[in-house]
Motif scaffolding. Structure first.
Motif, PDB file in Angstrom:
ATOM      1  N   GLN A 164     -12.493   3.122  -0.287  1.00 27.48           N
ATOM      2  CA  GLN A 164     -11.367   2.845   0.586  1.00 27.48           C
ATOM      3  C   GLN A 164     -10.517   1.713   0.008  1.00 27.48           C
ATOM      4  OE1 GLN A 164     -10.712   4.783   3.379  1.00 27.48           O
ATOM      5  NE2 GLN A 164     -12.304   5.961   2.332  1.00 27.48           N
TER       6      GLN A 164
ATOM      7  N   THR B 122      -1.966  11.783  -0.176  1.00 25.92           N
ATOM      8  CA  THR B 122      -1.684  10.713   0.779  1.00 25.92           C
ATOM      9  C   THR B 122      -2.973   9.948   1.055  1.00 25.92           C
ATOM     10  OG1 THR B 122      -2.152  12.090   2.699  1.00 25.92           O
ATOM     11  CG2 THR B 122       0.126  12.105   1.886  1.00 25.92           C
ATOM     12  N   TRP B 123      -2.837   8.837   1.765  1.00 28.11           N
ATOM     13  CA  TRP B 123      -4.018   8.068   2.134  1.00 28.11           C
ATOM     14  C   TRP B 123      -4.913   8.873   3.075  1.00 28.11           C
ATOM     15  CZ3 TRP B 123      -5.047   4.515  -1.077  1.00 28.11           C
ATOM     16  CH2 TRP B 123      -4.071   3.692  -1.619  1.00 28.11           C
ATOM     17  N   ALA B 124      -4.313   9.739   3.875  1.00 28.36           N
ATOM     18  CA  ALA B 124      -5.103  10.559   4.801  1.00 28.36           C
ATOM     19  C   ALA B 124      -6.024  11.510   4.035  1.00 28.36           C
ATOM     20  CB  ALA B 124      -4.181  11.352   5.725  1.00 28.36           C
ATOM     21  N   ASP B 125      -5.610  11.951   2.833  1.00 22.19           N
ATOM     22  CA  ASP B 125      -6.457  12.830   2.029  1.00 22.19           C
ATOM     23  C   ASP B 125      -7.709  12.110   1.505  1.00 22.19           C
ATOM     24  OD1 ASP B 125      -4.512  14.767   2.373  1.00 22.19           O
ATOM     25  OD2 ASP B 125      -3.528  14.345   0.453  1.00 22.19           O
TER      26      ASP B 125
ATOM     27  N   TRP C 187       0.812  -1.216   0.000  1.00 17.82           N
ATOM     28  CA  TRP C 187       0.000   0.000   0.000  1.00 17.82           C
ATOM     29  C   TRP C 187       0.845   1.266   0.000  1.00 17.82           C
ATOM     30  CZ3 TRP C 187      -4.504  -0.825  -1.694  1.00 17.82           C
ATOM     31  CH2 TRP C 187      -5.186  -1.991  -1.389  1.00 17.82           C
TER      32      TRP C 187
ATOM     33  N   LYS D  41      -9.586   9.897   3.189  1.00 18.77           N
ATOM     34  CA  LYS D  41     -10.503   9.432   4.244  1.00 18.77           C
ATOM     35  C   LYS D  41     -11.892  10.030   4.013  1.00 18.77           C
ATOM     36  CE  LYS D  41      -7.625   7.102   6.805  1.00 18.77           C
ATOM     37  NZ  LYS D  41      -7.673   5.675   6.785  1.00 18.77           N
ATOM     38  N   ASN D  42     -12.894   9.288   4.395  1.00 18.47           N
ATOM     39  CA  ASN D  42     -14.266   9.768   4.240  1.00 18.47           C
ATOM     40  C   ASN D  42     -14.521  10.949   5.164  1.00 18.47           C
ATOM     41  OD1 ASN D  42     -14.912   7.857   2.343  1.00 18.47           O
ATOM     42  ND2 ASN D  42     -15.659   6.391   3.869  1.00 18.47           N
ATOM     43  N   THR D  43     -15.211  11.929   4.641  1.00 20.84           N
ATOM     44  CA  THR D  43     -15.616  13.097   5.420  1.00 20.84           C
ATOM     45  C   THR D  43     -17.116  13.288   5.209  1.00 20.84           C
ATOM     46  OG1 THR D  43     -15.190  14.630   3.595  1.00 20.84           O
ATOM     47  CG2 THR D  43     -13.362  14.203   5.123  1.00 20.84           C
TER      48      THR D  43
ATOM     49  N   GLU E 164       2.263   4.680  -0.807  1.00 22.64           N
ATOM     50  CA  GLU E 164       1.616   5.830  -1.446  1.00 22.64           C
ATOM     51  C   GLU E 164       2.281   6.217  -2.754  1.00 22.64           C
ATOM     52  OE1 GLU E 164       1.797   8.792   1.565  1.00 22.64           O
ATOM     53  OE2 GLU E 164       0.099   7.952   2.678  1.00 22.64           O
TER      54      GLU E 164
END
Length: 136
Positions: free
Chosen positions: A34, A20-23, A9, A25-27, A11
């Motif tokens: 995912q 990044t993976w943090a960008d 995984w 994330k569901n909001t 990046e």
């Protein structure tokens, strides 16, 4: 195992620069697919494959037998090591020059060798029953 997952995984491999993976994330504003959703692909593919096998065996084949579709395949070519070696290693469709060389080597006429190659090619084809079950 954690090292393999971290490598898989990475990046730099999956995402463009500056993401990044943090960008992802569901909001409340956006709902992103995912990476964990990919884990469902293999079990689903396996299930679809098993459903297909079960359908072919328990639905399609009895239907084909009820419709009198024959399971017999084409006529079997007589065993010949030299022709089999040419068929598997060199060509399935020999030209006239090669046919003449084989006829001299085997002391067969060219027509018999052509017939052998035609029968051998037809042996590789699936039977009518198999084709019916796969296409049903």
């Amino acid at each position: 195992m954690a090292g393999i997952l971290a490598w898989f995984w990475n990046e730099r491999f999956w995402l463009p620069h500056n993401v990044t993976w943090a960008d992802l994330k569901n909001t409340e504003e956006a709902n992103f697919p995912q990476a964990e959703d990919l884990y469902l692909a293999f079990p689903l593919a396996f299930c679809i494959f098993m459903v297909r096998l079960l359908f072919e065996r328990f639905v399609a084949k009895p239907c084909a037998i009820a419709l009198n579709i024959q399971a017999s395949g084409p006529q079997v070519a007589q065993p010949n090591a030299i022709l089999e070696k040419v068929f598997t290693a060199i060509t399935k469709h020999p030209d006239e020059k090669r046919l003449e060389g084989l006829s001299k080597q085997l002391d067969w006429d060219v027509r018999s060798i052509q017939r052998w190659f035609r029968q051998r090619r037809n042996q590789e084809k699936p039977s009518t029953l198999t084709r019916f079950c796969e296409s049903m």
